[in-house]
Structures are given as structure tokens and as C-alpha cells.
Design a protein around this motif. Structure first.
Motif, PDB file in Angstrom:
ATOM      1  N   ASP A  61     -58.616 126.202  66.382  1.00  0.00           N
ATOM      2  CA  ASP A  61     -59.840 127.002  66.342  1.00  0.00           C
ATOM      3  C   ASP A  61     -61.026 126.188  65.847  1.00  0.00           C
ATOM      4  O   ASP A  61     -62.184 126.541  66.095  1.00  0.00           O
ATOM      5  N   TYR A  62     -60.772 125.108  65.137  1.00  0.00           N
ATOM      6  CA  TYR A  62     -61.844 124.310  64.536  1.00  0.00           C
ATOM      7  C   TYR A  62     -62.073 122.982  65.250  1.00  0.00           C
ATOM      8  O   TYR A  62     -62.911 122.197  64.829  1.00  0.00           O
ATOM      9  N   MET A  63     -61.341 122.717  66.319  1.00  0.00           N
ATOM     10  CA  MET A  63     -61.480 121.467  67.060  1.00  0.00           C
ATOM     11  C   MET A  63     -62.436 121.670  68.232  1.00  0.00           C
ATOM     12  O   MET A  63     -62.548 122.761  68.780  1.00  0.00           O
ATOM     13  N   LEU A  64     -63.122 120.604  68.604  1.00  0.00           N
ATOM     14  CA  LEU A  64     -64.027 120.677  69.742  1.00  0.00           C
ATOM     15  C   LEU A  64     -63.258 120.384  71.029  1.00  0.00           C
ATOM     16  O   LEU A  64     -63.211 119.272  71.522  1.00  0.00           O
ATOM     17  N   THR A  65     -62.643 121.418  71.559  1.00  0.00           N
ATOM     18  CA  THR A  65     -61.951 121.307  72.838  1.00  0.00           C
ATOM     19  C   THR A  65     -62.884 121.825  73.931  1.00  0.00           C
ATOM     20  O   THR A  65     -63.930 122.418  73.658  1.00  0.00           O
ATOM     21  N   LYS A  66     -62.495 121.600  75.171  1.00  0.00           N
ATOM     22  CA  LYS A  66     -63.323 122.066  76.287  1.00  0.00           C
ATOM     23  C   LYS A  66     -63.516 123.578  76.239  1.00  0.00           C
ATOM     24  O   LYS A  66     -64.616 124.070  76.466  1.00  0.00           O
ATOM     25  N   GLU A  67     -62.448 124.303  75.909  1.00  0.00           N
ATOM     26  CA  GLU A  67     -62.543 125.767  75.856  1.00  0.00           C
ATOM     27  C   GLU A  67     -63.500 126.217  74.756  1.00  0.00           C
ATOM     28  O   GLU A  67     -64.319 127.118  74.960  1.00  0.00           O
ATOM     29  N   ASN A  68     -63.422 125.580  73.596  1.00  0.00           N
ATOM     30  CA  ASN A  68     -64.315 125.954  72.492  1.00  0.00           C
ATOM     31  C   ASN A  68     -65.762 125.592  72.795  1.00  0.00           C
ATOM     32  O   ASN A  68     -66.681 126.329  72.428  1.00  0.00           O
ATOM     33  N   LEU A  69     -65.986 124.451  73.450  1.00  0.00           N
ATOM     34  CA  LEU A  69     -67.350 124.087  73.839  1.00  0.00           C
ATOM     35  C   LEU A  69     -67.914 125.091  74.841  1.00  0.00           C
ATOM     36  O   LEU A  69     -69.089 125.468  74.765  1.00  0.00           O
ATOM     37  N   ASP A  70     -67.081 125.522  75.789  1.00  0.00           N
ATOM     38  CA  ASP A  70     -67.526 126.538  76.754  1.00  0.00           C
ATOM     39  C   ASP A  70     -67.875 127.849  76.056  1.00  0.00           C
ATOM     40  O   ASP A  70     -68.875 128.500  76.387  1.00  0.00           O
ATOM     41  N   LYS A  71     -67.069 128.248  75.070  1.00  0.00           N
ATOM     42  CA  LYS A  71     -67.364 129.465  74.306  1.00  0.00           C
ATOM     43  C   LYS A  71     -68.683 129.339  73.552  1.00  0.00           C
ATOM     44  O   LYS A  71     -69.480 130.282  73.503  1.00  0.00           O
ATOM     45  N   MET A  72     -68.919 128.171  72.956  1.00  0.00           N
ATOM     46  CA  MET A  72     -70.166 127.956  72.214  1.00  0.00           C
ATOM     47  C   MET A  72     -71.370 128.022  73.145  1.00  0.00           C
ATOM     48  O   MET A  72     -72.396 128.628  72.807  1.00  0.00           O
ATOM     49  N   ARG A  73     -71.263 127.409  74.317  1.00  0.00           N
ATOM     50  CA  ARG A  73     -72.380 127.450  75.282  1.00  0.00           C
ATOM     51  C   ARG A  73     -72.635 128.879  75.755  1.00  0.00           C
ATOM     52  O   ARG A  73     -73.787 129.297  75.904  1.00  0.00           O
ATOM     53  N   GLU A  74     -71.574 129.614  75.991  1.00  0.00           N
ATOM     54  CA  GLU A  74     -71.722 131.003  76.427  1.00  0.00           C
ATOM     55  C   GLU A  74     -72.372 131.852  75.339  1.00  0.00           C
ATOM     56  O   GLU A  74     -73.245 132.680  75.621  1.00  0.00           O
ATOM     57  N   ASN A  75     -71.977 131.647  74.093  1.00  0.00           N
ATOM     58  CA  ASN A  75     -72.582 132.383  72.983  1.00  0.00           C
ATOM     59  C   ASN A  75     -74.056 132.032  72.819  1.00  0.00           C
ATOM     60  O   ASN A  75     -74.867 132.894  72.494  1.00  0.00           O
ATOM     61  N   GLN A  76     -74.412 130.771  73.045  1.00  0.00           N
ATOM     62  CA  GLN A  76     -75.824 130.377  72.929  1.00  0.00           C
ATOM     63  C   GLN A  76     -76.655 131.031  74.036  1.00  0.00           C
ATOM     64  O   GLN A  76     -77.773 131.469  73.788  1.00  0.00           O
ATOM     65  N   LYS A  77     -76.108 131.109  75.226  1.00  0.00           N
ATOM     66  CA  LYS A  77     -76.819 131.765  76.323  1.00  0.00           C
ATOM     67  C   LYS A  77     -77.009 133.245  76.026  1.00  0.00           C
ATOM     68  O   LYS A  77     -78.066 133.813  76.278  1.00  0.00           O
ATOM     69  N   ASN A  78     -75.975 133.891  75.476  1.00  0.00           N
ATOM     70  CA  ASN A  78     -76.064 135.317  75.155  1.00  0.00           C
ATOM     71  C   ASN A  78     -77.044 135.585  74.017  1.00  0.00           C
ATOM     72  O   ASN A  78     -77.692 136.630  73.999  1.00  0.00           O
ATOM     73  N   ASN A  79     -77.158 134.671  73.079  1.00  0.00           N
ATOM     74  CA  ASN A  79     -78.065 134.861  71.947  1.00  0.00           C
ATOM     75  C   ASN A  79     -79.526 134.664  72.349  1.00  0.00           C
ATOM     76  O   ASN A  79     -80.412 135.209  71.713  1.00  0.00           O
ATOM     77  N   LYS A  80     -79.788 133.863  73.371  1.00  0.00           N
ATOM     78  CA  LYS A  80     -81.177 133.636  73.800  1.00  0.00           C
ATOM     79  C   LYS A  80     -81.746 134.833  74.537  1.00  0.00           C
ATOM     80  O   LYS A  80     -82.927 135.042  74.560  1.00  0.00           O
ATOM     81  N   ILE A  81     -80.877 135.614  75.142  1.00  0.00           N
ATOM     82  CA  ILE A  81     -81.340 136.753  75.936  1.00  0.00           C
ATOM     83  C   ILE A  81     -81.692 137.915  75.078  1.00  0.00           C
ATOM     84  O   ILE A  81     -81.461 138.168  74.040  1.00  0.00           O
TER      85      ILE A  81
END
Length: 81
Positions: A61-81
């Protein structure tokens, strides 16, 4: 209180007391007091505290894996809207 809490707390208090006594007292072994205090913090308190805090948690849960990076990008997109 759990035994690990008690051991960590007692070791922390003893280490901090040793450091403070080494800094305040003017004795021949003042540097050794400071050294033992720092060693106690570094070799005993920090590992016990780290073990207690990480016990039962998934490291993935604390490692920067591809899945976690995708989740972070998705959360950033949702927060900007």
C-alpha cells in the motif's frame, strides 16, 4: 498498556535521561552518557516503535507501483473538478 509500549517508553525515558545528564553534568564520563543515550534511541527505541507501527500493515500500500500511481493520478483528476 501492552508490554511493547512499556518497554519502548521505559527505554525512551532512560535514553533521554542519559543524554540530558551527559549534557548537563560535568563528569569524566559525560560523553559516554550521551553516546549510550543515542545508542539506546537508535538501536532499541526506533526499531521497537517501527515494528509496532508497521505490524499488520501491507507494505504494498505504501510502494509506488503502477497501480498506486494510476490511483494517485485518478484522485488528482477528481480533486481538480
Amino acid at each position: 498498556m501492552k508490554p511493547i509500549h512499556i518497554i519502548t517508553l521505559i527505554t525512551f525515558i532512560v535514553s533521554m535521561s542519559s543524554i540530558i545528564c551527559g549534557l548537563l553534568l560535568e563528569v569524566d564520563y559525560a560523553q559516554k552518557l550521551v553516546g549510550f543515550g543515542v545508542s539506546g534511541l537508535f538501536l532499541v527505541v526506533f526499531p521497537l516503535f517501527s515494528y509496532y507501527r508497521w505490524k499488520g500493515k501491507d507494505v504494498k500500500d505504501y510502494m509506488l507501483t503502477k497501480e498506486n500511481l494510476d490511483k494517485m493520478r485518478e484522485n488528482q483528476k477528481n480533486n481538480k473538478i
